[in-house]
Design a protein around this motif. Structure first.
Motif, PDB file in Angstrom:
ATOM      1  N   SER A  95       0.843  -1.193   0.000  1.00 16.56           N
ATOM      2  CA  SER A  95       0.000   0.000   0.000  1.00 16.56           C
ATOM      3  C   SER A  95       0.880   1.246   0.000  1.00 16.56           C
ATOM      4  CB  SER A  95      -0.919  -0.001   1.211  1.00 16.56           C
ATOM      5  OG  SER A  95      -1.950  -0.949   1.033  1.00 16.56           O
ATOM      6  N   ALA A  96       0.276   2.376  -0.403  1.00 14.64           N
ATOM      7  CA  ALA A  96       1.076   3.578  -0.666  1.00 14.64           C
ATOM      8  C   ALA A  96       2.086   3.942   0.447  1.00 14.64           C
ATOM      9  CB  ALA A  96       0.154   4.746  -0.996  1.00 14.64           C
ATOM     10  N   PRO A  97       1.696   3.969   1.732  1.00  9.32           N
ATOM     11  CA  PRO A  97       2.688   4.340   2.756  1.00  9.32           C
ATOM     12  C   PRO A  97       3.894   3.392   2.797  1.00  9.32           C
ATOM     13  CG  PRO A  97       0.469   4.561   3.644  1.00  9.32           C
ATOM     14  CD  PRO A  97       0.331   3.878   2.306  1.00  9.32           C
ATOM     15  N   HIS A 155       4.808   1.528   0.224  1.00 13.98           N
ATOM     16  CA  HIS A 155       5.418   1.677  -1.099  1.00 13.98           C
ATOM     17  C   HIS A 155       6.469   2.789  -1.087  1.00 13.98           C
ATOM     18  CE1 HIS A 155       5.662   1.879  -5.499  1.00 13.98           C
ATOM     19  NE2 HIS A 155       5.363   3.173  -5.441  1.00 13.98           N
ATOM     20  N   VAL A 156       6.095   3.969  -0.580  1.00 14.43           N
ATOM     21  CA  VAL A 156       7.070   5.073  -0.599  1.00 14.43           C
ATOM     22  C   VAL A 156       8.181   4.860   0.429  1.00 14.43           C
ATOM     23  CG1 VAL A 156       5.368   6.762  -1.423  1.00 14.43           C
ATOM     24  CG2 VAL A 156       5.872   6.627   1.024  1.00 14.43           C
ATOM     25  N   CYS A 176      -2.360  -2.917   2.903  1.00 12.06           N
ATOM     26  CA  CYS A 176      -2.112  -2.468   4.275  1.00 12.06           C
ATOM     27  C   CYS A 176      -2.577  -3.472   5.336  1.00 12.06           C
ATOM     28  CB  CYS A 176      -2.822  -1.139   4.491  1.00 12.06           C
ATOM     29  SG  CYS A 176      -2.686  -0.501   6.163  1.00 12.06           S
ATOM     30  N   VAL A 177      -1.688  -3.779   6.266  1.00  8.58           N
ATOM     31  CA  VAL A 177      -2.040  -4.693   7.358  1.00  8.58           C
ATOM     32  C   VAL A 177      -2.249  -3.949   8.676  1.00  8.58           C
ATOM     33  CG1 VAL A 177      -0.922  -6.694   6.308  1.00  8.58           C
ATOM     34  CG2 VAL A 177       0.394  -5.227   7.846  1.00  8.58           C
ATOM     35  N   GLY A 178      -2.338  -2.611   8.591  1.00 11.39           N
ATOM     36  CA  GLY A 178      -2.677  -1.826   9.777  1.00 11.39           C
ATOM     37  C   GLY A 178      -1.552  -1.676  10.788  1.00 11.39           C
ATOM     38  N   GLN A 179      -0.315  -1.692  10.289  1.00 12.95           N
ATOM     39  CA  GLN A 179       0.840  -1.467  11.173  1.00 12.95           C
ATOM     40  C   GLN A 179       1.661  -0.305  10.621  1.00 12.95           C
ATOM     41  OE1 GLN A 179       1.594  -2.934  14.006  1.00 12.95           O
ATOM     42  NE2 GLN A 179       0.049  -4.539  14.004  1.00 12.95           N
ATOM     43  N   CYS A 180       0.962   0.700  10.134  1.00 13.13           N
ATOM     44  CA  CYS A 180       1.585   1.745   9.328  1.00 13.13           C
ATOM     45  C   CYS A 180       2.453   2.724  10.131  1.00 13.13           C
ATOM     46  CB  CYS A 180       0.517   2.503   8.559  1.00 13.13           C
ATOM     47  SG  CYS A 180      -0.999   1.587   8.349  1.00 13.13           S
ATOM     48  N   GLN A 181       2.579   2.505  11.446  1.00 12.99           N
ATOM     49  CA  GLN A 181       3.432   3.385  12.243  1.00 12.99           C
ATOM     50  C   GLN A 181       4.903   3.120  11.955  1.00 12.99           C
ATOM     51  OE1 GLN A 181       1.660   0.912  13.424  1.00 12.99           O
ATOM     52  NE2 GLN A 181       3.071  -0.464  14.466  1.00 12.99           N
ATOM     53  N   ALA A 182       5.226   2.016  11.284  1.00 15.17           N
ATOM     54  CA  ALA A 182       6.634   1.653  11.086  1.00 15.17           C
ATOM     55  C   ALA A 182       6.826   0.994   9.727  1.00 15.17           C
ATOM     56  CB  ALA A 182       7.087   0.741  12.211  1.00 15.17           C
ATOM     57  N   THR A 183       6.550   1.761   8.675  1.00 14.24           N
ATOM     58  CA  THR A 183       6.635   1.257   7.305  1.00 14.24           C
ATOM     59  C   THR A 183       8.091   1.146   6.853  1.00 14.24           C
ATOM     60  OG1 THR A 183       6.362   3.540   6.620  1.00 14.24           O
ATOM     61  CG2 THR A 183       4.395   2.150   6.588  1.00 14.24           C
ATOM     62  N   PRO A 191       3.605  -9.208  12.472  1.00 16.34           N
ATOM     63  CA  PRO A 191       4.220  -8.089  11.757  1.00 16.34           C
ATOM     64  C   PRO A 191       5.690  -7.839  12.119  1.00 16.34           C
ATOM     65  CG  PRO A 191       2.527  -7.317  13.311  1.00 16.34           C
ATOM     66  CD  PRO A 191       2.640  -8.795  13.497  1.00 16.34           C
ATOM     67  N   ASP A 215       9.460  -1.534  10.196  1.00 14.94           N
ATOM     68  CA  ASP A 215      10.604  -0.799   9.648  1.00 14.94           C
ATOM     69  C   ASP A 215      11.569  -1.685   8.874  1.00 14.94           C
ATOM     70  OD1 ASP A 215      10.160   1.896  10.368  1.00 14.94           O
ATOM     71  OD2 ASP A 215      10.641   1.423  12.464  1.00 14.94           O
TER      72      ASP A 215
END
Ligand SMILES: Cc1cc2nc3c(=O)[nH]c(=O)nc-3n(C[C@H](O)[C@H](O)[C@H](O)COP(=O)(O)O)c2cc1C
Ligand code: FES
Lengths: 148, 407
Positions: A76-78, A80-81, A115-122, A131, A134
């Protein structure tokens, strides 16, 4: 391993319980055995086509064998970048397989996920839903070592 | 500078989420007790008056929704909590469920009393097996203590389908079917789970309820923006210094969020864009940063508050590349039930990808706008209707980036 009919039967009385039964099957086998679909259809009073339709609708379910450890890479985008592509390359070269494939010893399968909902540490990867935060190409060998 | 204001997250870090006594000692379940002493109609009126609007994306008045089911006489009604949380960049519901599950149960039980339902479901996404386990432990404690009375709560697990966050698809999934949205009307409040009146609310919506009953509608409606009062839990991702979550009153501006609590852009780079509300939200350029985050202010600029995900992009980011990724998401997640979405998401991805690869045609730009316009009105559910937003808003605010790849 317990028999799949026993697993399915324990959800039979739950209204709409076929999805819960599929989850339980996957917990046991890591995938849904083809024959279990027919058994589930019977238990939940649907046609095999409908039971198959349910199993194949959801990306978490897989009908037929795959690896013991399912490694999913969030694209997912977050993530991905944050460099998910480098993590993909590192996993592919470390395991010698491409995305969507399973290693010859049946141990690892590589899959994309949203997205697996752990986006605080992409970027994030999950191994059998656990998960890892980072992620980077450098960290991959150590993570895989936990499972080798 | 904007400051945090914790209503939904009031107990985070202060109580042990798996010790129900902690929750009770912090005043928990007093609101349910209070509610049960009230007349149902008055209770719903109080929730309506607070003007609490849904936190799952659509922003519907919560008390109003409850009133539709309340009025109906049937043998069974259901309360469903939407914990599907599939919108990329969002993890607020996980934070609430892991840190304060009892306040969610209390909100659901209050809803159950209000509409006359004794059965609640929490539909939690398949990506959160550890949350499901946690919820089941917390539910067992609530049952042991007897705090829920005759209200039962059961957790059901999704299995990796974004569309199942749409309320009627979610209902189909609980029923054990493919998660395809239903035609509306009838709305779930009238005909939902197994054909019975069903209230579907988001985790964050339910978690607001006990506090509203404790402190009153009057108190709540004076917080934040008048048309969408209260707070919103935001989750920050991308090129922002503080990649974290926080809860703010709804009248803060996007600039406050990104440059205040968010701490600005990493490495002091320049800001390029922010996408709010998840992957279906619009892209917002610098000149619109002074917009308030509340539902209506965001709609006015062609964006959305949505789930409160805040995805920040710095000056080095390639907008067309990111939008390509997003259009692939929608192609993958379209359930295929309706034609405009099934075909539309596919063609939209195809065209944007072509432009991104340097093989796009000038005509693609007009086609994209045209297709996006058609999808936003012709698709059956919110998935297809919102899917064009990232494309249309970037064509509007960042057209030069598309043009640069056309040559
Ligand atoms: C494609 C799609 C996905 C959705 N995903 C979610 C979700 O994950 N969580 C959620 O609460 N609402 C989601 N919604 C909104 C729900 O349909 C519904 O409006 C919401 O659960 C109502 O609760 P609320 O009024 O408390 O916001 C989604 C809608 C669409 C169209
Ligand atoms: S965007 Fe990758 S985990 Fe959320």
């Amino acid at each position: 391993m317990s028999d799949y009919t026993t697993i399915i039967d324990s959800y039979k009385d739950k209204p709409g319980g076929i999805i819960e039964a599929y989850h339980a099957l996957q917990k046991e086998y890591n995938y849904i055995p083809e024959d279990a679909i027919t058994a589930a259809a019977e238990a939940f009073g649907m046609s095999p086509a409908q039971a198959y339709g349910v199993a194949t609708f959801y990306s978490y379910f897989k009908v037929g064998p795959r690896g013991r450890y399912i490694i999913r890479i969030c694209e997912s985008a977050p993530c991905h970048v944050a460099g998910a592509e480098e993590v993909v390359s590192a996993l592919e070269s470390e395991l010698g397989i491409k995305m969507g494939e399973t290693t010859a010893d049946g141990k690892f399968t590589l899959e994309f996920t949203e997205c697996v909902g752990q986006c605080q540490a992409t970027p994030i990867i999950t191994i059998n839903s656990k998960p890892y935060e980072d992620m980077s190409a450098e960290k991959i060998p150590a993570v895989l070592a936990e499972y080798k | 500078m904007a400051e945090e204001m914790r209503i939904v997250l009031r107990n985070v870090g202060k109580i042990d989420p798996l010790k129900i006594e902690d929750y009770i000692n912090a005043g928990g379940y007093k609101s349910l007790e209070k509610a049960r002493g009230m007349d149902r109609g008055e209770l719903i009126e109080e929730v309506k008056k607070s003007n609490l609007r849904g936190r799952g994306g659509a922003g519907f008045n919560c008390g109003m929704k409850w009133s539709f089911s309340y009025k109906l006489e049937t043998d069974q009604k259901y309360v469903v909590c939407n914990a599907d949380e599939g919108e990329p960049g969002t993890y607020k519901d996980r934070i609430i469920m892991m840190n304060d599950p009892q306040s969610l149960f209390e909100g659901m039980a209050i809803c159950g009393y209000a509409i006359g339902s004794n059965k609640g479901y929490i539909y939690c996404r398949g990506e959160y097996p550890y949350v499901v386990e946690h919820l089941n432990k917390a539910i067992a404690q609530a049952k042991d203590k007897g705090v829920l009375g005759d209200f039962d709560i059961e957790v059901r697990m999704g299995a990796g389908a974004y569309v199942c966050g749409e309320e009627s698809a979610l209902i189909e999934s609980i029923e054990g079917h493919r998660g395809e949205p239903r035609f509306k009307p009838p709305f779930p409040g009238v005909e939902g789970l197994w054909g019975k009146p069903t209230i579907v609310n988001n985790v964050e919506t339910f978690a607001n309820i006990p506090v509203i009953l404790e402190k009153g509608a009057e108190w709540f409606k004076n917080i934040g923006a008048a048309s969408y009062p209260g707070t919103k839990v935001l989750t920050l991702t991308g090129d922002v210094v503080n990649r974290t979550y926080f809860e703010v009153p709804t009248n803060v501006t996007i600039r406050d969020v990104v440059f205040g609590l968010g701490g600005g852009i990493v490495d002091n780079k320049k800001f390029k864009a922010v996408q709010i509300g998840g992957t279906s939200g619009g892209f917002i350029p610098e000149e619109l940063l002074d917009t308030q985050i509340d539902f209506d202010s965001m709609s006015k600029i062609g964006a959305a508050l949505g789930t409160g995900a805040v995805f920040v992009m710095d000056e080095t980011r390639d907008i067309v590349d990111i939008v390509t990724r997003i259009t692939k998401f929608f192609e993958h997640e379209s359930c295929g039930k309706c034609n405009p979405c099934r075909e539309g998401t596919k063609r939209m991805h195809e065209m944007v990808e072509r432009i991104n690869n340097g093989t796009g045609r000038v005509a693609d730009m007009d086609l994209l706008e045209n297709l996006g316009g058609v999808m936003s009105v012709a698709c059956l559910c919110g998935l297809g209707q919102a899917a064009p937003a990232p494309v249309l808003t970037t064509l509007k605010h960042f057209k030069n980036e598309f043009n640069a790849k056309l040559n």
